[in-house]
Design a protein around this motif. Sequence first.
Motif, short mmCIF file in Angstrom:
data_model
loop_
_atom_site.label_atom_id
_atom_site.label_comp_id
_atom_site.label_asym_id
_atom_site.label_seq_id
_atom_site.Cartn_x
_atom_site.Cartn_y
_atom_site.Cartn_z
N ALA A 83 0.82 -1.22 0.00
CA ALA A 83 0.00 0.00 0.00
C ALA A 83 0.85 1.26 0.00
O ALA A 83 0.45 2.30 -0.55
CB ALA A 83 -0.92 0.00 1.22
N LEU A 84 2.03 1.18 0.58
CA LEU A 84 2.90 2.35 0.68
C LEU A 84 3.29 2.89 -0.69
O LEU A 84 3.58 4.08 -0.84
CB LEU A 84 4.15 1.98 1.49
N HIS A 85 3.27 2.03 -1.70
CA HIS A 85 3.60 2.47 -3.06
C HIS A 85 2.50 3.34 -3.66
O HIS A 85 2.70 3.96 -4.71
CB HIS A 85 3.85 1.25 -3.95
N GLU A 86 1.34 3.38 -3.01
CA GLU A 86 0.23 4.20 -3.49
C GLU A 86 0.01 5.43 -2.61
O GLU A 86 -0.98 6.12 -2.74
CB GLU A 86 -1.06 3.37 -3.50
N GLY A 87 0.93 5.69 -1.68
CA GLY A 87 0.76 6.80 -0.75
C GLY A 87 0.63 6.28 0.67
O GLY A 87 1.05 5.16 0.97
N TYR A 88 0.07 7.09 1.53
CA TYR A 88 -0.08 6.67 2.93
C TYR A 88 -1.08 5.51 3.01
O TYR A 88 -2.20 5.62 2.51
CB TYR A 88 -0.59 7.84 3.77
N PRO A 89 -0.69 4.36 3.59
CA PRO A 89 -1.56 3.17 3.61
C PRO A 89 -2.91 3.43 4.27
O PRO A 89 -2.99 4.09 5.31
CB PRO A 89 -0.73 2.15 4.42
N ILE B 239 11.94 12.21 0.38
CA ILE B 239 11.62 11.04 1.19
C ILE B 239 10.24 11.20 1.82
O ILE B 239 9.43 10.27 1.85
CB ILE B 239 12.69 10.82 2.28
N ALA B 240 9.96 12.39 2.32
CA ALA B 240 8.65 12.67 2.92
C ALA B 240 7.53 12.40 1.92
O ALA B 240 6.53 11.74 2.24
CB ALA B 240 8.59 14.11 3.42
N PHE B 241 7.68 12.90 0.69
CA PHE B 241 6.66 12.70 -0.34
C PHE B 241 6.51 11.21 -0.68
O PHE B 241 5.40 10.71 -0.85
CB PHE B 241 7.00 13.49 -1.60
N ARG B 242 7.63 10.50 -0.77
CA ARG B 242 7.58 9.07 -1.10
C ARG B 242 6.84 8.26 -0.04
O ARG B 242 6.24 7.24 -0.34
CB ARG B 242 9.00 8.53 -1.27
N LEU B 243 6.92 8.73 1.19
CA LEU B 243 6.27 8.01 2.28
C LEU B 243 4.84 8.48 2.52
O LEU B 243 4.21 8.06 3.48
CB LEU B 243 7.10 8.15 3.56
N GLY B 244 4.35 9.36 1.65
CA GLY B 244 2.95 9.76 1.72
C GLY B 244 2.66 10.98 2.57
O GLY B 244 1.50 11.30 2.83
#
Length: 338
Positions: free
Chosen positions: A244-250, A303-308
Motif C-alpha cells: 500500500a505504501l507504493h500508493e501513498g499513505y496506507p 523522502i517525505a513525499f515518497r512516504l505519503g
Amino acid sequence: MAARISGVTRASSLGPISEFMERHGGSIARVLRDVDLPFALLEQPEIIVPLREQFRLLERAARETGDAYFGARLGQAVSSPGLSAYGAWVCSADTLRNAMKRAEAGLATMLQTSTNLYVAREAGAIRWSIEFVEPETDGRHHNELLGVGYMMDLVRVYAGSKWRPDVVMTALPSGEPRGELERIFSTNVSNGHAMSSIVFDAALLDRGAFRPVPGSTPENAAHEPPVPENGDTLAALAAVTELALHEGYPRIDWVAAKLGTTRRTLQRHLSAHGKTFNGLVEETLFRHARTLLAEDILPVTEIAFRLGYADAAHFTRAFRRWAGVAPSVYRETAAGAA
C-alpha cells in the motif's frame, strides 16, 4: 477467528506481463488502475502481492486483450529461472528430479503460499500437478495455466527448449473446447481434472541441465522481503501494508480489501496480536525512512513525499517521535557509522 486472510505471492510470478500485454494490444497501466494495484510491482519483482489480487489482475488482463486463455499464453513466455531467487535456486539443481524437489520445498517460503505441488508416478510417466487453495475463483484458471507454463519451462531447463509434455491436464470444465489450448501448449490437452498438471516421461527425472543456470541458494534471497507463512496473519498484513505504501499513505480499507477481508476483521486480527493498524503503518514507515536516509541519495523532502506525507515538516515530526532525532541527524549518524 473469522474470514481467512488471502495467500500471497511475489510480483515476479507475473513474468513479463507488461511486455506481453503490449505485444497483444493491451495496456498494463489500465489494468493496474482498474484493479487498484501500484505500478511498482512491475518494477520491483520482489514485492509481495495478495494471491487473490494476482487472480484478479490476470482476469482483467484477459478482458483487456480479449484472450480467454491469457494465462496459458503468458505462461509460454515466462522463465522459471527468473522467478526471483527461488527460480534460480530451483533451476540450478543437478537433475530435474532434484529441481522438482526444490520447487516443492521452497515454494511456500520463497515465492508463493496457498499453493501446493504434487508429483505422482503412473507406470513410466510422471504427473506433476499444481493446486491453489485460495478461495477466490475469478482469474483462478488463468493463474493455474500460468503455473503450468512455469512447470513446463522448468522441465525444459533439463529437457531442452523444444520439449513438450505428453499431456496438459486442466481444471477447466470437461466440455471446454481444447483446440486453442492445444495450439498454445503444442501438445494434447485434457480438461475436467481436479488439478492442472503436466504428464511426461519419467526417464527425464535424472536428466542433467540442458541449459545450465548459475547457482543460487536460499540465502541469496536475503535481500527479498520474506514470504509470510500460511496462517501468519500479522506478517501478511505487514506485507500488504508495504504494498500500500507504493500508493501513498496506507489506508486500512485498501489493505483489508486486498486481503479479502473487512476493516473490522482486520482490526480484530491486529488486536489479537496487541497491535493497531496505525501502529503497523508507523512501523512500516519508520523502516522505509531509515533505509532511504541511510542511502543518502534523496533529500528529506523527497523522502517525505515518497512516504505519503504532505510536506517535510510532518515527516520530520513523525521521525523525531520514532527515532528521537531529526531525519538529518539520523542521516549524519548513519553516514558516520558507515
